[in-house]
Design a protein around this motif. Structure first.
Motif: not given
Length: 266
Positions: A143-163
């Motif tokens: 997939l043409p995606w770069d996924v970053d757990a911290q960016d996800l948590a920040r953008a989705l306003r989560l306490r934490s995100a993991g990959l």
């Protein structure tokens, strides 16, 4: 039954973990901070010589029963998301949905669509993703995606995100399946023991290993699908020549996967 611990008394980042001898080793534990209302969620693993506790701190003044979890299996063709709440010390599934991965610009867009469609108050999330994960980041293989757990948590306003790698996630989850969840393709030895592997042919060829430490299987991620295809007879050598003319390097994924079946047909 589930493996058992010899007992743990540990302090990690001010979190006190107490497990008595005979407590079952489950996929998750909770631990309360000794000086605040913060808590952590993690999992317990056991090596041949020592019990180890891995804990991820979420922070805040919530209690474990307040946690709402979003989880996803992110593949090159489909992304499957689910929402869970904690109930009686376990996880209760609430809703799940499947999205076409390539129809979205990135994982963030899929998760936002899922949350918006179901009005879900997700606090923390974890995603098994098709590709290598390094330091909480993944440049997805197909997939043409770069996924970053911290960016996800920040953008989705989560306490934490993991990959983590998707097949590594499967390796952790397989221990939770019942005998009726399996179909035997090739009957092995009933007393077999030792290391194991999980192989999943989809858009790509996912592989993960389970190291047997003498007491339990410990999952680890792998990218064996990208190792070189090794022909073993004249017909397979001819196939290698055909595919190398088009792709250069020919991995096992070029043969054993959805696109690989099409390559064999051609």
């Amino acid at each position: 039954g589930a493996p058992q611990t010899n007992g743990i008394d540990a302090t990690l980042n001010d979190f006190v973990i107490n497990m008595r001898a005979g407590d079952q080793l489950g996929p998750r534990i909770t631990a309360r901070n000794s000086t605040s209302d913060d808590f952590a969620v993690g999992w317990v693993e056991r090596t041949p010589t020592v019990n180890a506790v891995r804990v991820r701190q979420f922070g805040g003044d919530a209690t474990p029963s307040d946690i709402n979890l979003g989880e996803g299996d992110i593949g090159a063709t489909n992304s499957r998301l689910a929402f869970f709440t904690e109930s009686g010390g376990g996880l209760e599934p609430v809703v799940e949905a499947t999205y076409a991965s390539r129809a979205h610009a990135n994982l963030e867009a899929i998760v936002k669509a899922f949350v918006s469609a179901h009005d879900l108050p997700i606090d923390v999330a974890c995603f098994g993703i098709a590709g290598p994960v390094r330091h909480g980041r993944s440049d997805t293989t197909n997939l043409p995606w770069d996924v970053d757990a911290q960016d996800l948590a920040r953008a989705l306003r989560l306490r934490s995100a993991g990959l983590l790698n998707d097949l590594e996630a499967h390796a952790y989850g397989i221990a939770m399946l019942a005998p009726d969840d399996f179909v035997t393709l090739n009957q092995g030895a009933v007393d077999a023991s030792g290391n194991a592997a999980i192989i999943a042919a989809g858009t790509g060829l996912g592989e993960a290993g389970l190291y047997w430490n003498g007491q339990q299987h410990l999952p680890f991620a792998g990218e064996g699908g990208h190792t070189s295809f090794a022909p073993s007879d004249p017909l397979q050598i001819e196939l290698l020549g055909f595919l190398s003319h088009e792709f250069g390097h020919v991995s096992w994924e070029r043969v054993l996967s959805g696109p690989g079946l099409y390559n064999l047909y051609r």
